[in-house]
Motif scaffolding. Structure first.
Motif, PDB file in Angstrom:
ATOM      1  N   THR A   1      35.662  42.392  70.465  1.00 16.76           N
ATOM      2  CA  THR A   1      35.628  40.935  70.340  1.00 16.76           C
ATOM      3  C   THR A   1      35.605  40.469  68.895  1.00 16.76           C
ATOM      4  OG1 THR A   1      34.427  40.809  72.422  1.00 16.76           O
ATOM      5  CG2 THR A   1      34.351  38.860  71.009  1.00 16.76           C
ATOM      6  N   SER A   2      34.756  41.091  68.081  1.00 15.43           N
ATOM      7  CA  SER A   2      34.487  40.543  66.757  1.00 15.43           C
ATOM      8  C   SER A   2      35.103  41.332  65.610  1.00 15.43           C
ATOM      9  CB  SER A   2      32.982  40.415  66.556  1.00 15.43           C
ATOM     10  OG  SER A   2      32.481  39.519  67.535  1.00 15.43           O
ATOM     11  N   PHE A   3      35.788  42.419  65.905  1.00  9.17           N
ATOM     12  CA  PHE A   3      36.561  43.100  64.867  1.00  9.17           C
ATOM     13  C   PHE A   3      38.036  43.031  65.241  1.00  9.17           C
ATOM     14  CE2 PHE A   3      38.630  46.575  62.668  1.00  9.17           C
ATOM     15  CZ  PHE A   3      38.212  46.338  61.370  1.00  9.17           C
ATOM     16  N   LEU A   4      38.406  43.693  66.315  1.00  8.75           N
ATOM     17  CA  LEU A   4      39.819  43.714  66.706  1.00  8.75           C
ATOM     18  C   LEU A   4      40.342  42.309  66.976  1.00  8.75           C
ATOM     19  CD1 LEU A   4      39.823  46.822  69.083  1.00  8.75           C
ATOM     20  CD2 LEU A   4      40.495  46.721  66.666  1.00  8.75           C
TER      21      LEU A   4
ATOM     22  N   LEU B   1      41.228  40.444  63.660  1.00  4.61           N
ATOM     23  CA  LEU B   1      42.191  40.980  62.682  1.00  4.61           C
ATOM     24  C   LEU B   1      43.328  39.982  62.495  1.00  4.61           C
ATOM     25  CD1 LEU B   1      42.369  44.755  63.702  1.00  4.61           C
ATOM     26  CD2 LEU B   1      41.310  43.772  61.650  1.00  4.61           C
ATOM     27  N   PRO B   2      43.998  40.036  61.348  1.00  5.99           N
ATOM     28  CA  PRO B   2      45.069  39.068  61.082  1.00  5.99           C
ATOM     29  C   PRO B   2      46.173  39.103  62.135  1.00  5.99           C
ATOM     30  CG  PRO B   2      44.517  40.302  59.094  1.00  5.99           C
ATOM     31  CD  PRO B   2      43.791  40.957  60.226  1.00  5.99           C
ATOM     32  N   SER B   3      46.716  37.948  62.414  1.00  2.00           N
ATOM     33  CA  SER B   3      47.851  37.809  63.332  1.00  2.00           C
ATOM     34  C   SER B   3      49.125  38.275  62.628  1.00  2.00           C
ATOM     35  CB  SER B   3      47.991  36.348  63.753  1.00  2.00           C
ATOM     36  OG  SER B   3      46.848  35.965  64.486  1.00  2.00           O
ATOM     37  N   PRO B   4      50.213  38.487  63.393  1.00  2.00           N
ATOM     38  CA  PRO B   4      51.449  39.001  62.790  1.00  2.00           C
ATOM     39  C   PRO B   4      51.966  38.196  61.592  1.00  2.00           C
ATOM     40  CG  PRO B   4      51.598  39.139  65.160  1.00  2.00           C
ATOM     41  CD  PRO B   4      50.315  38.396  64.849  1.00  2.00           C
ATOM     42  N   HIS B   5      51.728  36.906  61.550  1.00  2.00           N
ATOM     43  CA  HIS B   5      52.237  36.089  60.450  1.00  2.00           C
ATOM     44  C   HIS B   5      51.271  36.014  59.262  1.00  2.00           C
ATOM     45  CE1 HIS B   5      49.710  33.431  62.833  1.00  2.00           C
ATOM     46  NE2 HIS B   5      49.525  32.728  61.717  1.00  2.00           N
TER      47      HIS B   5
ATOM     48  N   ARG C   1      45.443  45.623  74.434  1.00  2.00           N
ATOM     49  CA  ARG C   1      45.003  44.931  75.657  1.00  2.00           C
ATOM     50  C   ARG C   1      44.633  43.488  75.378  1.00  2.00           C
ATOM     51  NH1 ARG C   1      40.711  48.779  77.784  1.00  2.00           N
ATOM     52  NH2 ARG C   1      41.965  50.610  77.526  1.00  2.00           N
ATOM     53  N   ILE C   2      43.963  43.237  74.245  1.00  2.00           N
ATOM     54  CA  ILE C   2      43.507  41.871  73.976  1.00  2.00           C
ATOM     55  C   ILE C   2      44.551  41.039  73.235  1.00  2.00           C
ATOM     56  CG2 ILE C   2      41.060  42.447  74.069  1.00  2.00           C
ATOM     57  CD1 ILE C   2      41.066  42.177  70.944  1.00  2.00           C
ATOM     58  N   ARG C   3      45.421  41.716  72.504  1.00  2.00           N
ATOM     59  CA  ARG C   3      46.442  41.008  71.711  1.00  2.00           C
ATOM     60  C   ARG C   3      47.757  41.783  71.821  1.00  2.00           C
ATOM     61  NH1 ARG C   3      43.714  39.731  65.978  1.00  2.00           N
ATOM     62  NH2 ARG C   3      45.638  38.605  65.686  1.00  2.00           N
TER      63      ARG C   3
END
Length: 129
Positions: free
Chosen positions: A94-97, A100-104, A124-126
Motif C-alpha cells: 500500500t505505502s511503498f509499491l 512509486l512514480p507513475s509511468p509519466h 496486481r495493484i498497478r
C-alpha cells in the motif's frame, strides 16, 4: 486537565512498526527522516513514514542522492515481503509499491528493479499497460 491517550512505551511494536525499525537497521540513512517523522507525528505511523521511504528511494535511484541506497532498500523490502506477514505486506504494497512514480513521472523505471515478489504485487495493484 484533559488527558490524551499515548501509546504505551512498553507495548510490543506492531508488525508495521517493527518493519520500520528493521528498515532503519538495514538502511540507516533513513534515520533523519524517521526522527523528523516521529517528531511530527508523535510516534511511528508506518504507512505515513513509508512516503518518506519512497521519496528517498526514488531520489537515490535517480542519482539525486547517494543515500539511502535504493538497492539496499529494495533488497530489504523484497526480503520482508517474502516472509508472508500480512501486516508487513500491507505496508509495503500500500505505502511503498502504491506510491512509486507513475509511468509519466521521473523515477518510474525503478519498477523494473523490483524483486520478483514485489514486482508481482506491483502488477496486481498497478497493472502495466
Amino acid at each position: 486537565m484533559q488527558q490524551h491517550s499515548r501509546p504505551q512505551t512498553d507495548a510490543p511494536p506492531t508488525a508495521g512498526e517493527q518493519l520500520v525499525h528493521d528498515l532503519l537497521a538495514h538502511v540507516p540513512a533513513f534515520r533523519a527522516a524517521y526522527e523528523s517523522h516521529v517528531f511530527r507525528q508523535g510516534g511511528v505511523l508506518p504507512h505515513v513514514f513509508f512516503w518518506d521511504v519512497v521519496q528517498g528511494t526514488v531520489r537515490s535511484f535517480l542519482a539525486e542522492e547517494t543515500e539511502p541506497d535504493w538497492r539496499r532498500t529494495l533488497d530489504f523490502l523484497e526480503e520482508q515481503i517474502r516472509r508472508g506477514d500480512t501486516a508487513v505486506d500491507e505496508v509495503i504494497v500500500t505505502s511503498f509499491l502504491g506510491d512509486l512514480p507513475s509511468p509519466h513521472e521521473p523515477g518510474h523505471a525503478i519498477v523494473g528493479q523490483l524483486g520478483p515478489i514485489m514486482s508481482a504485487r506491483y502488477d496486481r495493484i498497478r497493472p502495466r499497460a
